[in-house]
Design a protein around this motif. Structure first.
Motif, PDB file in Angstrom:
ATOM      1  N   UNK A   1       0.851  -1.196   0.000  1.00  0.00           N
ATOM      2  CA  UNK A   1       0.000   0.000   0.000  1.00  0.00           C
ATOM      3  C   UNK A   1       0.883   1.242   0.000  1.00  0.00           C
ATOM      4  N   UNK A   2       0.250   2.376  -0.157  1.00  0.00           N
ATOM      5  CA  UNK A   2       1.014   3.631  -0.171  1.00  0.00           C
ATOM      6  C   UNK A   2       1.805   3.817   1.118  1.00  0.00           C
ATOM      7  N   UNK A   3       1.173   3.479   2.227  1.00  0.00           N
ATOM      8  CA  UNK A   3       1.826   3.632   3.524  1.00  0.00           C
ATOM      9  C   UNK A   3       1.301   2.564   4.482  1.00  0.00           C
ATOM     10  N   UNK A   4       1.998   2.373   5.590  1.00  0.00           N
ATOM     11  CA  UNK A   4       1.603   1.358   6.562  1.00  0.00           C
ATOM     12  C   UNK A   4       0.537   1.943   7.487  1.00  0.00           C
ATOM     13  N   UNK A   5      -0.693   1.626   7.181  1.00  0.00           N
ATOM     14  CA  UNK A   5      -1.840   2.054   7.985  1.00  0.00           C
ATOM     15  C   UNK A   5      -3.003   1.150   7.591  1.00  0.00           C
ATOM     16  N   UNK A   6      -3.932   0.895   8.514  1.00  0.00           N
ATOM     17  CA  UNK A   6      -5.059   0.027   8.183  1.00  0.00           C
ATOM     18  C   UNK A   6      -5.822   0.535   6.955  1.00  0.00           C
ATOM     19  N   UNK A   7      -6.199  -0.400   6.102  1.00  0.00           N
ATOM     20  CA  UNK A   7      -6.921  -0.072   4.872  1.00  0.00           C
ATOM     21  C   UNK A   7      -8.321  -0.668   4.962  1.00  0.00           C
ATOM     22  N   UNK A   8      -9.372   0.163   4.911  1.00  0.00           N
ATOM     23  CA  UNK A   8     -10.726  -0.373   4.993  1.00  0.00           C
ATOM     24  C   UNK A   8     -11.113  -1.090   3.702  1.00  0.00           C
ATOM     25  N   UNK A   9     -11.736  -2.260   3.852  1.00  0.00           N
ATOM     26  CA  UNK A   9     -12.261  -2.957   2.679  1.00  0.00           C
ATOM     27  C   UNK A   9     -13.700  -2.519   2.456  1.00  0.00           C
TER      28      UNK A   9
END
Length: 233
Positions: A37-45
């Protein structure tokens, strides 16, 4: 060297498009699988499930396989310069450039499907041609180093197909058996061709607004792609 496989994370992806292939790829002996991902952070589905990337774009090694899942979030990616640039950069050295469901539209917006056969979710099939791709209604579509899977559950078929190409048939079959992937759906309604007309009409009505938003996003992305190509000459 281990096979490096990267699956793209982005907001509002369809988690099944990602997690089906992820489960298969994670069982390939010696493979290293990244959630990129662009950065390390939770990504909502597109469900209550959020996903945590394992690596950011800037730290991602050269991948042997890059895979873009689908979902409503692909509409935004069609105009996301950072993501499209990452895909173009990775594709230059990857053995296989792949997608599941509407992830193929993102590959198209990056200019990576021009002249290639590709498939996608049935509702998005008409949009592939806007990116110079050749729409192909199949569960899994292979054209040289471009491999695409149809909607949702086709991601497992796609991943098993690619596993055989990366390893051998016995390994792929062993993974299939371990997952007990032996589908026997309770209804014959999994495609527009087999679904009852009333069910198809119901879904078409529910999807009308979303399909219009996608059509508008594809039109903008295709125009950007054409404009970008013209500036190279």
């Amino acid at each position: 060297m281990p096979v490096q496989i990267g699956l793209l994370l982005f907001p509002h992806l369809t988690q099944l498009d990602l997690t089906g292939p992820l489960q298969v790829f994670s069982r390939i002996p010696g493979a290293t699988v990244h959630l990129v991902a662009k950065r390390i952070a939770p990504v909502p589905s597109d469900t209550v499930l959020s996903l945590l990337p394992t690596i950011a774009f800037v730290d991602c090694p050269q991948l042997d396989v890059i895979c873009v899942p689908g979902g409503t979030g692909t509409d935004a990616l069609l105009g996301d310069d950072e993501t499209l640039a990452f895909l173009r950069s990775q594709s230059a050295g990857a053995r296989f450039v792949t997608s599941v469901c509407t992830g193929s539209l993102v590959l198209g917006a990056a200019g990576l499907l021009r002249g290639y056969r590709a498939t996608t979710h049935w509702s998005a099939m008409p949009h592939l041609a806007a990116f110079g791709a050749i729409p192909t209604a199949s569960r899994v579509c292979i054209d040289r180093d471009r491999i695409s899977g149809g909607g949702g559950t086709a991601g497992i078929d796609f991943a098993l197909t690619l596993t055989e190409m990366l390893t051998d048939r016995t390994t792929a079959q062993a993974i299939q058996l371990m997952l007990e992937y032996d589908p026997a759906p309770p209804f014959d309604a999994g495609s527009p061709a087999s679904a009852p007309p009333a069910v198809l009409a119901l879904l078409e009505d529910r999807m009308a607004a979303a399909r219009q938003r996608r059509s508008d996003a594809v039109s903008r992305a295709a125009a950007r792609l054409i404009a970008g190509a013209s500036t190279q000459f």
